[in-house]
Design a protein around this motif. Structure first.
Motif, PDB file in Angstrom:
ATOM      1  N   SER A 120      -3.314  -6.230   7.917  1.00  0.00           N
ATOM      2  CA  SER A 120      -4.164  -5.749   8.982  1.00  0.00           C
ATOM      3  C   SER A 120      -3.833  -4.316   9.353  1.00  0.00           C
ATOM      4  O   SER A 120      -4.705  -3.540   9.723  1.00  0.00           O
ATOM      5  CB  SER A 120      -4.021  -6.653  10.214  1.00  0.00           C
ATOM      6  N   HIS A 175     -12.548  -5.278   4.132  1.00  0.00           N
ATOM      7  CA  HIS A 175     -12.267  -3.850   3.969  1.00  0.00           C
ATOM      8  C   HIS A 175     -13.400  -3.210   3.157  1.00  0.00           C
ATOM      9  O   HIS A 175     -13.804  -3.745   2.122  1.00  0.00           O
ATOM     10  CB  HIS A 175     -10.949  -3.628   3.221  1.00  0.00           C
ATOM     11  N   ASN A 230      -6.113   1.447   4.760  1.00  0.00           N
ATOM     12  CA  ASN A 230      -5.245   0.999   3.666  1.00  0.00           C
ATOM     13  C   ASN A 230      -5.523   1.813   2.407  1.00  0.00           C
ATOM     14  O   ASN A 230      -6.683   2.081   2.080  1.00  0.00           O
ATOM     15  CB  ASN A 230      -5.468  -0.481   3.383  1.00  0.00           C
ATOM     16  N   ALA A 279      -2.560  -0.388   8.551  1.00  0.00           N
ATOM     17  CA  ALA A 279      -2.753   0.531   7.445  1.00  0.00           C
ATOM     18  C   ALA A 279      -1.498   0.575   6.589  1.00  0.00           C
ATOM     19  O   ALA A 279      -0.390   0.716   7.092  1.00  0.00           O
ATOM     20  CB  ALA A 279      -3.085   1.920   7.985  1.00  0.00           C
ATOM     21  N   THR A 290      -9.481   2.445   2.200  1.00  0.00           N
ATOM     22  CA  THR A 290     -10.478   1.610   2.871  1.00  0.00           C
ATOM     23  C   THR A 290     -10.758   2.128   4.278  1.00  0.00           C
ATOM     24  O   THR A 290     -10.059   3.002   4.793  1.00  0.00           O
ATOM     25  CB  THR A 290     -10.016   0.145   2.955  1.00  0.00           C
ATOM     26  N   ASP A 291     -11.785   1.545   4.884  1.00  0.00           N
ATOM     27  CA  ASP A 291     -12.165   1.960   6.230  1.00  0.00           C
ATOM     28  C   ASP A 291     -11.119   1.584   7.265  1.00  0.00           C
ATOM     29  O   ASP A 291     -11.174   2.076   8.406  1.00  0.00           O
ATOM     30  CB  ASP A 291     -13.521   1.356   6.616  1.00  0.00           C
ATOM     31  N   LYS A 292     -10.162   0.749   6.907  1.00  0.00           N
ATOM     32  CA  LYS A 292      -9.107   0.375   7.837  1.00  0.00           C
ATOM     33  C   LYS A 292      -7.813   1.152   7.577  1.00  0.00           C
ATOM     34  O   LYS A 292      -6.767   0.838   8.134  1.00  0.00           O
ATOM     35  CB  LYS A 292      -8.850  -1.128   7.766  1.00  0.00           C
TER      36      LYS A 292
END
Length: 329
Positions: A2, A89, A109, A4, A105-107
């Motif tokens: 969850s 993601h 990562n 980064a 990714t948008d989160k």
């Protein structure tokens, strides 16, 4: 995952549909580590999200198999590769150098690898929202039905007139307390065979009606529908609403990765390589002049891509792997 993070895998697969899942298994067979990224919260792509109970008749080895059962088998098969999943993601950024690729990714990562396989199907798809009652999303209003048992014993209203709406209505009828199918037109867009089954079923079909209001405290308790004239208004006792109004699909951020296109798809050659050295594509997202879009074709394309990725991961690896039956387990 969850928070980064930065991680490493030999192969990064964008898309957890059939081609992506098979690609994950096959990469493991070729000795690669794998990370799979998908915007949906669960693997399976369209099969799991749009029609999990629909039977598929053109997958080799199965006279007929439910979509969700095929997904479950593909996940089990892919588990042999021990893939890392980043579900929920969106792959947003791609950086490629001579020796590696980096996907973010948008989160936040980041995964660093030797190659990317884009198996994103029709792309990132989002449901068309139900105008009335949007505040009840996840409180009785849903757009996906990945597990039918979640609605067992419920008073279900399905809104829509396409294949997904009719399939869900037919699949839920045996386990739900009641099923009402509401469509704003008298004509349905679903397959004729499904419509014949619907006509002979116990599903209460109401046309031409639209949802005017959803009412409830903490969850859905009732739904008011109104016909096209605005005269016939009915309030129905409902506990779950499934909005099957279709989806909008787009490549999303992948479209900014500098990949050549064939019509609306990512252009590939015979090895499934794109115009970028370490980026390949397989499944419905991959396009060329003679393309036939079938699940079976996606499986073959994923294997073709992985075999040509193998030398990028390990310079001593051969493209032709030999037969799986020759492996000593």
């Amino acid at each position: 995952m969850s928070a980064a993070t930065v991680s490493e895998s030999d192969l990064i697969i964008v898309g957890a549909g059939p081609a992506g899942l098979y690609g994950a298994y096959y990469a493991g067979f070729r000795g690669m580590t794998v990370t799979v990224i998908d915007a949906l919260p669960h693997p399976g792509g369209q099969l799991a999200a749009l029609y999990p109970e629909k039977k598929i008749f053109d997958v080799a080895g199965f006279p007929a198999i439910k979509a969700q059962h095929l997904v479950d088998a593909l996940v089990e098969q892919a588990d042999q590769a021990k893939p890392t999943y980043l579900m929920g993601h969106v792959a947003t950024e791609l950086e490629e150098s001579e020796n590696f690729v980096r996907v973010t990714t948008d989160k936040g990562n980041t995964v660093v690898g030797k190659a990317v396989l884009v198996a994103a199907g029709i792309g990132k798809f989002t449901p068309r929202p139900l105008p009335a009652g949007a505040e009840f999303h996840d409180r009785g209003l849903r757009y996906f039905v990945p597990k039918l048992d979640d609605l067992a014993g419920e008073r279900v209203m399905i809104v829509g007139g396409g294949d997904s709406a009719v399939d869900w209505a037919l699949s839920l009828e045996p386990i739900a307390k009641s099923v009402v199918l509401v469509h704003r037109r008298n004509e349905f867009r679903a397959h004729a065979h499904s419509l014949g089954l619907l006509e002979r079923s116990g599903v209460d079909v109401l046309t031409p009606f639209e949802v005017e209001e959803i009412v409830g405290a903490d969850a859905v308790e009732s739904v008011t529908i109104v016909d096209g004239t605005g005269v016939d208004r009915r309030q129905l006792e409902i506990s779950s609403v499934v909005a099957a109004l279709g989806f909008k699909a787009a490549l999303g951020p992948i479209a900014t990765w500098g990949l050549d296109k064939y019509q609306r798809d990512i252009a590939v050659g015979r090895t499934m390589r794109t115009n970028r050295k370490r980026v390949f594509a397989a499944g419905d997202v991959a396009g060329h002049e003679d393309k036939v879009k079938l699940i079976a074709v996606g499986f073959a394309e994923a294997a073709t891509a992985v075999n040509h990725i193998a030398p990028l991961v390990d310079g001593s690896a051969a493209i032709v792997p030999g037969h799986s039956s020759d492996s000593i387990l």
